[in-house]
Scaffold this active site. Structure first.
Site, PDB file in Angstrom:
ATOM      1  N   GLY A 120       0.092  -0.894   2.091  1.00 39.74           N
ATOM      2  CA  GLY A 120      -0.443  -0.361   0.897  1.00 39.74           C
ATOM      3  C   GLY A 120      -0.668   1.266   0.952  1.00 39.74           C
ATOM      4  N   CYS A 121      -1.898   1.096   0.476  1.00 37.55           N
ATOM      5  CA  CYS A 121      -2.604   2.372   0.310  1.00 37.55           C
ATOM      6  C   CYS A 121      -3.083   2.942   1.718  1.00 37.55           C
ATOM      7  CB  CYS A 121      -3.944   2.433  -0.542  1.00 37.55           C
ATOM      8  SG  CYS A 121      -3.630   1.809  -2.319  1.00 37.55           S
ATOM      9  N   ALA A 122      -3.105   2.113   2.731  1.00 36.10           N
ATOM     10  CA  ALA A 122      -3.250   2.619   3.995  1.00 36.10           C
ATOM     11  C   ALA A 122      -2.245   3.343   4.737  1.00 36.10           C
ATOM     12  CB  ALA A 122      -3.780   1.606   5.177  1.00 36.10           C
ATOM     13  N   GLY A 123      -0.891   3.253   4.166  1.00 37.70           N
ATOM     14  CA  GLY A 123       0.294   3.229   4.854  1.00 37.70           C
ATOM     15  C   GLY A 123       0.456   4.932   5.260  1.00 37.70           C
TER      16      GLY A 123
ATOM     17  N   LEU B 268      -7.671   3.234   2.831  1.00 39.81           N
ATOM     18  CA  LEU B 268      -8.248   1.803   3.007  1.00 39.81           C
ATOM     19  C   LEU B 268      -6.741   1.258   2.394  1.00 39.81           C
ATOM     20  CD1 LEU B 268     -11.710   1.933   1.367  1.00 39.81           C
ATOM     21  CD2 LEU B 268     -10.841   1.368   3.483  1.00 39.81           C
TER      22      LEU B 268
END
Length: 362
Positions: free
Chosen positions: A142-145, A346
């Protein structure tokens, strides 16, 4: 060293006001009280506009999971290629174009569609990459990728200092829109998420292509990851017959003040410094409340996160690709040699990725 970043910009630029009106039209049958309770989230998101790979009318119709995923595969390849071409030929970051044959590994990160074989295989067939390119598809971060992808690229060039890694982050969040999902998390996601595609070129310390780079560039010097146990319902996807339904907990800003603060405090101890020595925080802007919680956690002035706010305002949250957009803005603005930055994101898990960057002369 992160030598270049390229973007594959989606063609449809839609303002937050237009999206708000569109959502009001789509959900008008749910009742005015329900709509009036939901719509303020669009006003408070600190977003002016976002970009999408589909036109506004697309959202008014119901689409099967297969229709969405077929479109994802087609458009993800198209826009990833645009980002890669921009990255390898960008005249601001590079003195000369870096040839496709110079790439030794492709890391492809995405969480907004499914493909097997993974999409970097389609990308390799469209450009003259070598057949022996190593591949590392990353899904579910997700956003941490984006931050995690940079960390894995760093690990790989440390082991292979003469090699070069191409990181591609492709998130077509619009194609996950759930017209039938009345949960608040779906509406919050609709108020925040846009489509974004970015590519970053990471060179090892002994790469023969280092001489192609110009201006000061960020060099990754240290990375760290943390995952909170039993936190799977904080953010992510429920995979249903209709497709990907967003999980987006209201506890995320509070977790920034607890879990993330603990992680970054430990990070500061490990690198033996504090926020006063950090020139900039290259933070993935999960949303307004998340950024404000990060500011508070590190007691940093807003100016140190200015491009996180700017990217959020002009593009929204584009999941993994967003942090590359933020980093690109800092690289375009220019940072003096020897300054330090912390790149952060995150993601589902609930997880945190932190990277220490030192700006060096190319």
């Amino acid at each position: 060293m992160i030598s270049s970043i390229g973007l594959g910009m989606p063609p449809h630029d839609i303002t937050q006001i237009q999206i708000k009106h569109l959502v009001k039209e789509i959900f008008k049958n749910r009742g005015s009280k329900w709509i009036d309770r939901i719509l303020p989230v669009f006003d408070h998101a600190l977003i002016d506009k976002r970009q999408f790979v589909v036109e506004a009318d697309w959202f008014q119709n119901t689409h099967t999971f297969q229709e969405k995923n077929d479109l994802y595969q087609q458009l993800a390849v198209k826009h990833s290629l645009a980002a890669i071409d921009d990255c390898l030929t960008n005249a601001f970051f590079l003195k000369n174009a870096v040839p496709y044959k110079a790439i030794d590994m492709i890391i492809f990160t995405s969480s907004t569609g499914i493909a097997a074989p993974s999409l970097e295989t389609f990308i390799m067939s469209e450009r003259p990459f070598k057949e022996n390119v190593a591949r590392m598809p990353l899904w579910g971060l997700g956003c941490a990728g984006g931050a995690a992808g940079l960390s894995r690229a760093f690990d790989w060039v440390k082991a292979h200092p003469d090699k070069n890694v191409l990181l591609v982050c492709c998130e077509l969040c619009s194609l996950t829109f759930q017209k039938e999902d009345l949960q608040k998390s779906n509406l919050v996601g609709t108020a925040l998420f846009g489509d974004g595609i970015g590519a970053a070129l990471v060179m090892g310390d002994r790469s023969k292509y280092l001489m192609y780079s110009k201006h000061t560039k960020p060099k990754i010097t240290y990375t760290d990851s943390a995952t909170m146990k039993n936190s799977q319902r904080v953010m992510g996807w429920d995979i249903t017959n209709r497709g990907l339904e967003v999980i987006f907990s209201k506890s995320i800003p509070a977790l920034v003040g607890s879990f993330w603060k603990k992680h970054i405090d430990q990070f500061f101890q490990t690198i033996n410094t504090d926020q006063t020595a950090i020139h900039s925080f290259i933070s993935h802007p999960g949303g307004k409340k998340v950024l404000e919680a990060m500011e508070d956690a590190v007691q940093a002035p807003r100016d140190k996160l200015r491009y996180s706010y700017e990217v959020l305002r002009n593009h929204g949250n584009m999941s993994s690709a967003t942090v590359l957009y933020v980093l690109r803005q800092w690289m375009l603005a220019g940072v003096h040699e020897k300054q330090l930055s912390i790149l952060s994101a995150l993601g589902p898990g609930f997880s945190s990725e932190l990277l220490l960057l030192e700006w060096v002369e190319s």
